[in-house]
Each structure stands twice: as structure tokens, then as C-alpha cells.
Design a protein around this motif. Structure first.
Motif, short mmCIF file in Angstrom:
data_model
loop_
_atom_site.label_atom_id
_atom_site.label_comp_id
_atom_site.label_asym_id
_atom_site.label_seq_id
_atom_site.Cartn_x
_atom_site.Cartn_y
_atom_site.Cartn_z
N SER A 248 0.90 -1.07 0.45
CA SER A 248 -0.33 -0.20 0.13
C SER A 248 0.69 1.04 -0.07
O SER A 248 2.30 0.53 0.25
CB SER A 248 -1.03 -0.07 1.55
OG SER A 248 -1.60 -1.11 1.90
N GLY A 249 -0.22 2.32 0.26
CA GLY A 249 1.24 3.71 0.50
C GLY A 249 1.17 4.89 -1.01
O GLY A 249 1.17 6.24 -0.78
N ALA A 250 0.52 4.07 -2.08
CA ALA A 250 -0.38 5.12 -3.15
C ALA A 250 -0.45 6.66 -2.55
O ALA A 250 -0.19 7.26 -3.29
CB ALA A 250 -0.54 4.71 -4.36
N VAL A 251 -1.86 5.97 -2.08
CA VAL A 251 -2.76 7.08 -1.57
C VAL A 251 -2.08 7.59 -0.57
O VAL A 251 -2.51 9.42 -0.93
CB VAL A 251 -3.97 6.60 -1.76
CG1 VAL A 251 -4.90 7.52 -0.78
CG2 VAL A 251 -5.07 5.53 -2.07
N ASN B 237 0.03 -3.68 -6.36
CA ASN B 237 -1.07 -2.69 -5.66
C ASN B 237 -2.20 -3.08 -5.85
O ASN B 237 -2.21 -3.19 -6.94
CB ASN B 237 -0.70 -1.55 -5.46
CG ASN B 237 -1.27 -0.98 -4.26
OD1 ASN B 237 -1.95 -1.38 -3.39
ND2 ASN B 237 -0.95 0.58 -4.35
N ASP C 271 -6.49 1.30 -8.07
CA ASP C 271 -6.94 2.50 -7.28
C ASP C 271 -7.50 3.50 -8.88
O ASP C 271 -8.50 4.05 -7.88
CB ASP C 271 -6.78 3.27 -6.26
CG ASP C 271 -6.00 2.31 -5.27
OD1 ASP C 271 -7.06 1.44 -4.79
OD2 ASP C 271 -4.45 2.04 -4.18
N ASN D 129 -5.76 -3.59 1.18
CA ASN D 129 -4.41 -4.87 0.91
C ASN D 129 -4.50 -6.18 0.89
O ASN D 129 -3.45 -7.16 1.26
CB ASN D 129 -3.84 -4.07 0.59
CG ASN D 129 -3.34 -3.30 -0.61
OD1 ASN D 129 -4.53 -3.21 -0.93
ND2 ASN D 129 -2.16 -2.30 -0.58
N THR E 246 -6.26 0.11 6.57
CA THR E 246 -7.82 -0.34 6.09
C THR E 246 -8.38 -0.71 6.71
O THR E 246 -9.91 -0.67 7.07
CB THR E 246 -7.50 0.25 4.61
OG1 THR E 246 -6.74 1.14 4.16
CG2 THR E 246 -8.79 0.25 3.67
N1 GLU Z 1 -4.44 0.40 -2.22
C1 GLU Z 1 -4.14 1.92 -1.33
C2 GLU Z 1 -2.94 2.49 -1.14
O1 GLU Z 1 -2.00 1.86 -1.91
C3 GLU Z 1 -4.14 0.71 0.42
C4 GLU Z 1 -5.31 0.44 0.55
C5 GLU Z 1 -5.20 -0.84 1.91
O2 GLU Z 1 -4.09 0.31 2.75
O3 GLU Z 1 -5.13 -1.62 1.80
O4 GLU Z 1 -3.20 3.55 -0.97
#
Ligand code: GLU
Length: 376
Positions: free
Chosen positions: A53-56, A137, A140, A152, A216
Motif C-alpha cells: 500500500s502507500g500510493a494514496v 497494489n 486504485d 490490501n 484500512t
Molecule cells: N491501495 C491503497 C494504497 O496504495 C491501500 C489499501 C490498503 O491500505 O489496504 O494506498
């Protein structure tokens, strides 16, 4: 924790809270130590896939969105901007260890629609065999609320199922599952091993451990993930991710909860094929091919007499003998028109006939004799 040392394929889920610092930037220190962890497993000959995770979180900073709640389109925009920053952080962490990362963005359809599942699996298999670390990932940016995984943990479990992993490590902000909330109840006991996911265990995630896991997904989504993994023949390990080199710590005996698998990956895969939704067609085979398939061998075009139904590449089909008896189910490597065209042909005549070859009509690995139930 012997599961990790014995595993051939390991999926590690890394949450945003681990790799993104308070300032909204990637935490290089943690990532470098974790990359050393991964490199050590790879040197032992183990294959590792990271679900990150970490994209957002990283995208928020890039787009100056602050800490406020985001609308869905804003989250998707943040993911688009943050995903490249996320991959750069992974690449920088892996590079000193001579490891290459490869970005794989999946949607729920990719793990649930069979044909896409097979395509995604083939790509990930190729990456693993090339010695690359796939960094997965959710995509999204293109998924709507209704069709998202959203967390995730479950994505990681589906990926573990897809590649037949033996261990899924969920790096968390808790060191496992407790019988009660350890912050409030001094009598709370840590569970080192869950041999079977019973309704009582699942209830613990809703009650005592609901607050655990600030990402999440809380403990409930971790146990849902463990359920998917268990049915796929994969053990789940829930442990603290914040410490430096969490995988080494795990092997050194740090606290964790292991949720045991209920089957083996190979048996789960065969059950998934056998229990597939209505097969899309049938391949009627001669006596020689029927005997080979009954022994678990691949079905070659040469032994196919007739093709029935309309199916696409990767669909489940029934394999039937000329007396009309169903022998097996399998995932077919050619669509119905192409399968009909190569009926009865020797393997080396397939390419001249079609302009390509995908090997046997049904490969032994994708064949299930008899019937079983969908593992979930
Ligand atoms: N796909 C989201 C992201 O990369 C995170 C989802 C999660 O943290 O479970 O930010």
C-alpha cells in the motif's frame, strides 16, 4: 516460527503506516531494512512477492491534499500520483541488494475472472522465475467503489492463492490475535497458533481486537484474508511490522499469530478447477487420451476427437470419453474455434495450423479428475 524458513513462496503485505512516515514521505530506513530481509530470503532460494500500500498516502503529499478526508475521485487521483513515488521508493530500497522490483497493479476482476486470473498469474510467475520481486497494489485509479478490494489484506490473500504461496505475512501494528483486548484486559492471551478458523476465533476479531490494526483493514479483514489463504493451502502470519527487518525478527522468534492452512496449494488449485462454475464446453477424447488424462497427464490435441460448446482460452471445460463419460475438468489453452481447428493434430502441426501454439490443449497442472468443492 518455522513456517517462514520452510516456505518456497512468500507473500508479504506491507501497509501504508509502515512505509510512509509522519511527514507523508516514504520511510527510507524501514524500506532499506526490509529490502535486506527480502534479499536474505531470495538468497536462500525463496521467492518473495510484496503487496504494498502507500500510493494514496504518498499521493496526498505530492498533490498537497493535507490530512483531510478524500472523496473517491481525489483518492484515485492521489493513487495515480503516489503509485510512481511508491515504486521509486521500492526501487531505491531494492537496488543496493541487487534486486529488481516490478510493478503489478490488479483489480478485483483480475483475481476473480478466470481468464484474467490466468493472465495475471502467468505474468507474476514469469517475474518470479526471472528473480524479480513483484510489488503488487490495487489499481486504485481505475476501480470504482463497488468493484474495489479496498484493503490490501484481502488483495494479498488472493494473490497468495493465485500463485500458490505457502506463507502470507501480514505486517501489522499488532503482534497477532488475542483472546481479549490486551490494552484493557491483563488476562488477555496471545494466540500463537490458530489451527482452524472457527466462528469463535472470527468473533474475537470483531470484539476484542476490533481496534487493532489502524490501517484500512482491522483485525476482521486480516482474518478474512487468512480464511481465503487457509482454503488456498497457505499459512497466514500476523505480526508487527514496525520493527526494523520484521521478517528476520519473525524468524528469531518474535511474537506472531500463525493461522494454519486447511489444505495444500496444489489440492486447493485442483479443487478450484473441479468446483468451477458451469463448464463452458467439452472436449471429447479418444481412448488413448482418456487413459492418459485418467493418469493425470496433459491432454494433447492429437487425442481430441470433437469440440463442443463455445469457450474462450482459460475457460473450464469437461473432458469426456467417446462413451459419453465425464473424466475430468480442466482449463483449456485455446478458444473453441482454435481447439476445433487443431483436433487430432500432432503437437508440431499446431503452429503451422494456427500461427501460434499454446502447448497441450489442457496442461496436466490445470486438470482436475473427478469433482470437488470450490475452496472459497
Ligand atoms: N491501495 C491503497 C494504497 O496504495 C491501500 C489499501 C490498503 O491500505 O489496504 O494506498
Amino acid at each position: 516460527m518455522s513456517e517462514l524458513a520452510a516456505a518456497q513462496r512468500i507473500v508479504v503485505k506491507v501497509g501504508s503506516a509502515l512505509l510512509v512516515g509522519q511527514d507523508g514521505a516514504a520511510d527510507g530506513h524501514w524500506l532499506h531494512a526490509f529490502a535486506a530481509d527480502v534479499a536474505r530470503l531470495r538468497e536462500r532460494g525463496q521467492q518473495v512477492l510484496v503487496v504494498s500500500s502507500g500510493a494514496v498516502a504518498l499521493g496526498r503529499r505530492r498533490l498537497s491534499l493535507g490530512k483531510r478526508a478524500l472523496t473517491m475521485p481525489e483518492k484515485q487521483a492521489a493513487a495515480a500520483a503516489g503509485q510512481s513515488a511508491l515504486m521509486r521508493a521500492w526501487e531505491e530500497a531494492f537496488e543496493p541488494h541487487g534486486l529488481a522490483a516490478a510493478q503489478v497493479l490488479l483489480t478485483r476482476d483480475d483475481t476473480e475472472v478466470r481468464r484474467r486470473w490466468l493472465n495475471a498469474r502467468a505474468t507474476v510467475e514469469t517475474l518470479l522465475s526471472l528473480g524479480v520481486v513483484p510489488v503488487v497494489n490495487e489499481n486504485d485509479t481505475v476501480v470504482t467503489e463497488e468493484i474495489r478490494y479496498g484493503d490490501n489484506d484481502r488483495l494479498a490473500a488472493r494473490v497468495a492463492q493465485m500463485i500458490g504461496a505457502d506463507v502470507l505475512v501480514l505486517l501489522s501494528d499488532v503482534d497477532g490475535l488475542y483472546t481479549a483486548d490486551p490494552r484493557r484486559d491483563p488476562g488477555a492471551e496471545h494466540l500463537a497458533l490458530v489451527a482452524r478458523l472457527t466462528p469463535e476465533i472470527e468473533a474475537m476479531a470483531g470484539g476484542a481486537n476490533a481496534g487493532a490494526g489502524m490501517g484500512t483493514g482491522g483485525m476482521a479483514t486480516k482474518l478474512q484474508a487468512a480464511k481465503i489463504a487457509s482454503a488456498a493451502g497457505c499459512a497466514t502470519v500476523i505480526t508487527l511490522g514496525h520493527r526494523s527487518s520484521p521478517l528476520a525478527a519473525l524468524e528469531a522468534g518474535e511474537r506472531a499469530t500463525v493461522i494454519a492452512p486447511s489444505t495444500t496449494p496444489a489440492a486447493a488449485y485442483k479443487a478450484w478447477i473441479a468446483g468451477s462454475v458451469a463448464p463452458a464446453g467439452a472436449l471429447v477424447v479418444d481412448a488413448g487420451a482418456a487413459a492418459a488424462v485418467r493418469k493425470g497427464k496433459s491432454l494433447l490435441a492429437a487425442g481430441v476427437r470433437r469440440v463442443e460448446g463455445r469457450f474462450g482460452k482459460g475457460d473450464a471445460v469437461v473432458i469426456r470419453d467417446e462413451a459419453g463419460q465425464d473424466i475430468a475438468r480442466g482449463l483449456v489453452r485455446y478458444d473453441a474455434p482454435d481447439a476445433a481447428r487443431i483436433c487430432g493434430l500432432k503437437s508440431d502441426a499446431i503452429e503451422p495450423a494456427l500461427g501460434y501454439t499454446a502447448g497441450p490443449i489442457v496442461h496436466a497442472d490445470d486438470l482436475a479428475l473427478g469433482h470437488a468443492h470450490e475452496p472459497g
